[in-house]
Design a protein around this motif. Structure first.
Motif, PDB file in Angstrom:
ATOM      1  N   GLU A 224       0.824  -1.213   0.000  1.00 37.85           N
ATOM      2  CA  GLU A 224       0.000   0.000   0.000  1.00 37.85           C
ATOM      3  C   GLU A 224       0.862   1.268   0.000  1.00 37.85           C
ATOM      4  N   ARG A 225       1.932   1.248   0.741  1.00 32.66           N
ATOM      5  CA  ARG A 225       2.776   2.442   0.860  1.00 32.66           C
ATOM      6  C   ARG A 225       3.632   2.682  -0.371  1.00 32.66           C
ATOM      7  N   TYR A 226       4.158   1.599  -0.957  1.00 37.01           N
ATOM      8  CA  TYR A 226       5.165   1.776  -2.005  1.00 37.01           C
ATOM      9  C   TYR A 226       4.657   1.478  -3.424  1.00 37.01           C
ATOM     10  N   ALA A 227       3.377   1.187  -3.576  1.00 41.48           N
ATOM     11  CA  ALA A 227       2.852   0.832  -4.905  1.00 41.48           C
ATOM     12  C   ALA A 227       3.020   1.977  -5.905  1.00 41.48           C
ATOM     13  N   PHE A 228       2.617   3.189  -5.519  1.00 35.18           N
ATOM     14  CA  PHE A 228       2.648   4.295  -6.483  1.00 35.18           C
ATOM     15  C   PHE A 228       4.076   4.684  -6.876  1.00 35.18           C
ATOM     16  N   PRO A 229       4.998   4.898  -5.932  1.00 30.98           N
ATOM     17  CA  PRO A 229       6.379   5.215  -6.361  1.00 30.98           C
ATOM     18  C   PRO A 229       7.016   4.081  -7.158  1.00 30.98           C
ATOM     19  N   LEU A 230       6.659   2.830  -6.819  1.00 28.81           N
ATOM     20  CA  LEU A 230       7.205   1.704  -7.593  1.00 28.81           C
ATOM     21  C   LEU A 230       6.736   1.767  -9.039  1.00 28.81           C
ATOM     22  N   GLU A 231       5.431   1.911  -9.233  1.00 30.64           N
ATOM     23  CA  GLU A 231       4.895   1.898 -10.602  1.00 30.64           C
ATOM     24  C   GLU A 231       5.363   3.112 -11.394  1.00 30.64           C
ATOM     25  N   MET A 232       5.467   4.263 -10.771  1.00 26.76           N
ATOM     26  CA  MET A 232       5.944   5.452 -11.472  1.00 26.76           C
ATOM     27  C   MET A 232       7.416   5.295 -11.864  1.00 26.76           C
ATOM     28  N   SER A 233       8.218   4.728 -10.975  1.00 28.98           N
ATOM     29  CA  SER A 233       9.642   4.557 -11.303  1.00 28.98           C
ATOM     30  C   SER A 233       9.817   3.525 -12.417  1.00 28.98           C
ATOM     31  N   PHE A 234       9.001   2.466 -12.382  1.00 26.53           N
ATOM     32  CA  PHE A 234       9.057   1.474 -13.454  1.00 26.53           C
ATOM     33  C   PHE A 234       8.657   2.100 -14.791  1.00 26.53           C
ATOM     34  N   LEU A 235       7.601   2.887 -14.771  1.00 26.24           N
ATOM     35  CA  LEU A 235       7.124   3.501 -16.013  1.00 26.24           C
ATOM     36  C   LEU A 235       8.201   4.406 -16.606  1.00 26.24           C
ATOM     37  N   ALA A 236       8.814   5.227 -15.773  1.00 24.22           N
ATOM     38  CA  ALA A 236       9.848   6.138 -16.264  1.00 24.22           C
ATOM     39  C   ALA A 236      11.044   5.368 -16.815  1.00 24.22           C
ATOM     40  N   ASP A 237      11.443   4.327 -16.097  1.00 26.09           N
ATOM     41  CA  ASP A 237      12.611   3.564 -16.528  1.00 26.09           C
ATOM     42  C   ASP A 237      12.326   2.785 -17.805  1.00 26.09           C
ATOM     43  N   ARG A 238      11.141   2.165 -17.907  1.00 22.10           N
ATOM     44  CA  ARG A 238      10.786   1.421 -19.118  1.00 22.10           C
ATOM     45  C   ARG A 238      10.710   2.342 -20.326  1.00 22.10           C
ATOM     46  N   TYR A 239      10.125   3.506 -20.122  1.00 14.19           N
ATOM     47  CA  TYR A 239      10.022   4.467 -21.226  1.00 14.19           C
ATOM     48  C   TYR A 239      11.406   4.896 -21.704  1.00 14.19           C
ATOM     49  N   ASN A 275      -7.846   3.424  -6.759  1.00 13.73           N
ATOM     50  CA  ASN A 275      -8.548   3.997  -7.910  1.00 13.73           C
ATOM     51  C   ASN A 275      -8.030   5.395  -8.259  1.00 13.73           C
ATOM     52  N   ASP A 276      -7.879   6.247  -7.260  1.00 14.49           N
ATOM     53  CA  ASP A 276      -7.414   7.618  -7.515  1.00 14.49           C
ATOM     54  C   ASP A 276      -5.992   7.620  -8.072  1.00 14.49           C
ATOM     55  N   GLU A 277      -5.146   6.806  -7.486  1.00 13.13           N
ATOM     56  CA  GLU A 277      -3.765   6.716  -7.966  1.00 13.13           C
ATOM     57  C   GLU A 277      -3.719   6.182  -9.395  1.00 13.13           C
ATOM     58  N   TYR A 278      -4.564   5.203  -9.662  1.00 15.15           N
ATOM     59  CA  TYR A 278      -4.564   4.599 -10.999  1.00 15.15           C
ATOM     60  C   TYR A 278      -5.022   5.600 -12.060  1.00 15.15           C
ATOM     61  N   LEU A 279      -6.025   6.422 -11.746  1.00 13.44           N
ATOM     62  CA  LEU A 279      -6.497   7.417 -12.710  1.00 13.44           C
ATOM     63  C   LEU A 279      -5.393   8.419 -13.047  1.00 13.44           C
ATOM     64  N   LEU A 280      -4.651   8.842 -12.029  1.00 17.16           N
ATOM     65  CA  LEU A 280      -3.528   9.751 -12.263  1.00 17.16           C
ATOM     66  C   LEU A 280      -2.437   9.058 -13.072  1.00 17.16           C
ATOM     67  N   TYR A 281      -2.161   7.844 -12.683  1.00 20.84           N
ATOM     68  CA  TYR A 281      -1.130   7.067 -13.375  1.00 20.84           C
ATOM     69  C   TYR A 281      -1.492   6.871 -14.844  1.00 20.84           C
ATOM     70  N   ARG A 282      -2.756   6.610 -15.112  1.00 21.49           N
ATOM     71  CA  ARG A 282      -3.193   6.340 -16.497  1.00 21.49           C
ATOM     72  C   ARG A 282      -3.001   7.573 -17.380  1.00 21.49           C
ATOM     73  N   LYS A 283      -3.210   8.750 -16.826  1.00 25.41           N
ATOM     74  CA  LYS A 283      -2.989   9.969 -17.613  1.00 25.41           C
ATOM     75  C   LYS A 283      -1.531  10.062 -18.046  1.00 25.41           C
ATOM     76  N   MET A 284      -0.636   9.766 -17.116  1.00 31.65           N
ATOM     77  CA  MET A 284       0.788   9.793 -17.451  1.00 31.65           C
ATOM     78  C   MET A 284       1.125   8.710 -18.481  1.00 31.65           C
ATOM     79  N   PHE A 285       0.561   7.543 -18.283  1.00 32.28           N
ATOM     80  CA  PHE A 285       0.839   6.430 -19.189  1.00 32.28           C
ATOM     81  C   PHE A 285       0.385   6.741 -20.610  1.00 32.28           C
ATOM     82  N   ASN A 286      -0.808   7.311 -20.771  1.00 31.81           N
ATOM     83  CA  ASN A 286      -1.348   7.579 -22.106  1.00 31.81           C
ATOM     84  C   ASN A 286      -0.447   8.536 -22.885  1.00 31.81           C
ATOM     85  N   LEU A 287       0.151   9.487 -22.185  1.00 29.52           N
ATOM     86  CA  LEU A 287       1.068  10.412 -22.851  1.00 29.52           C
ATOM     87  C   LEU A 287       2.310   9.687 -23.356  1.00 29.52           C
ATOM     88  N   ILE A 288       2.818   8.788 -22.539  1.00 26.86           N
ATOM     89  CA  ILE A 288       4.037   8.059 -22.883  1.00 26.86           C
ATOM     90  C   ILE A 288       3.782   7.017 -23.962  1.00 26.86           C
TER      91      ILE A 288
END
Length: 374
Positions: A224-239, A275-288
């Motif tokens: 619960e604590r580290y899900a969002f920073p983990l997924e954001m760091s993965f997304l940035a690194d994969r991109y 849900n809230d984190e995922y909606l924010l994350y999806r906006k970033m993902f769609n741009l990438i």
């Protein structure tokens, strides 16, 4: 990278459906020996050295990583697979397929089982004419003359007639695809398969850099604590990795194979984020996502949950040992939903639950053929 050798093979047949025999042999050579670079025309000749049906003969140029002894064993096994039965009878006989190794690199090989260059090749027009068609300027290692000169010096007076029928050259993976992405659940074997393909076909290998992510061990301790920073760091690194590696294609490699595709970021985020984190994350993902090169082939390796847990335990990453089956099922459901909604990706799903493609050559070749003929 395995060492590639150049070999020239002669194929002949005078029984059954001769065109089919030659095509079947080509397909198996392409599968088990290596990449077929050139195929000569088909030449019809009378049986040589015995009374029998006319032969169809061809020569082919093959690039293979097999050493000469293994090459010989492989072509003999192909003959056997296609129904050839060797006997102790002396002299030449009818045969549904005959495969001879004519040349191997520029080597001279004198062993109990293999002599190269083939000791009879210069005496046979049914060998030399198709061989010269595809290798006229190759130097015979013993004669030290070009093959077209060797043909002019051949004393064989038999008729060799070119026919109109043509055979299909099996395509190499690199001729079909520039970029293959291999995906699957945690422990499905995607990295192992990507490594095997890269080694066999001289492909540029792009592997996910998960081991360098500082949030990954923390995530498995406190999701619960580290899900969002983990997924954001993965997304940035994969991109960054895919953008850099796909843009800088290596001229010395045949194609690119990766053990992930950027869309896995969205699949894992959907499982791990609120849900809230995922909606924010999806906006970033769609741009990438708009900026990322799409693979020519997307391969999804399906493993059942029990096999996934077994593989995870076997590879022994400490931070993965507490992964639960329910989490893996959610990840699979995410992939399944993604696969069912994609219309613009060339998708190939392979169930590898009962396979061991790392240690079993038959399983590995099955997957390669699925990719080749997809």
């Amino acid at each position: 990278m395995k060492i590639q050798h150049t070999t020239y093979l002669s194929l002949g047949t005078n029984q059954g459906n001769k065109l089919e025999n030659l095509q079947n042999a080509l397909n198996l050579i392409g599968e088990k020996v290596g990449a077929i670079k050139k195929i000569s025309s088909i030449y019809k000749t009378a049986a040589w050295g015995f009374n029998g049906n006319d032969f169809y003969n061809i020569c082919i140029h093959v690039s293979t990583h097999l050493p000469s002894d293994l090459l010989l064993n492989t072509v003999l096994s192909i003959e056997k697979e296609l129904g050839r039965k060797r006997t102790d009878q002396e002299g030449y006989q009818n045969r549904n397929i005959d495969i001879d190794v004519l040349l191997f690199n520029n080597d001279i090989i004198l062993s109990k089982t293999l002599i190269v260059p083939h000791p009879k090749m210069l005496e046979r027009k049914f060998v030399m004419i198709p061989l010269v068609e595809i290798a006229a300027n190759i130097i015979h290692p013993i004669e030290k003359k070009e093959l077209n000169i060797c043909l002019q010096n051949c004393n064989d007076s038999s008729d060799v007639i070119k026919i109109d029928e043509q055979l299909t050259r099996p395509l190499e993976i690199s001729e079909k695809y520039n970029y293959i992405a291999i995906e699957g659940n945690i422990g499905a074997g995607k990295t192992s398969l990507a490594n095997l393909i890269s080694e066999q076909f001289n492909a540029k290998l792009v592997l996910e850099r998960f081991a360098d992510n500082p949030f990954l061990p923390k995530f498995y301790e406190d999701k619960e604590r580290y899900a969002f920073p983990l997924e954001m760091s993965f997304l940035a690194d994969r991109y960054q990795q895919l953008s850099d590696d796909l843009a800088q294609f290596d001229l010395f490699k045949n194609f690119i194979v990766s053990d992930y595709y950027i869309f896995k970021s969205l699949i894992f985020a959907q499982v791990t984020l609120s849900n809230d984190e995922y909606l924010l994350y999806r906006k970033m993902f769609n741009l990438i996502y708009k900026e990322i090169t799409k693979p020519d082939l997307y391969v999804y390796l399906y493993q059942n949950t029990d096999r996934l847990l077994e593989n995870i335990k076997k590879r022994g990453r400490i931070y993965e040992q507490n992964i639960e089956s329910e989490y893996l099922k959610k990840i699979h459901d995410g992939y399944k939903s993604f696969i069912e909604t994609q219309n613009d990706l060339n998708l190939l799903v392979i169930d590898v639950s009962e396979m061991d493609f790392v240690n079993n050559k038959i399983d590995y070749n099955f997957i390669i053929n699925k990719i080749k003929y997809n």
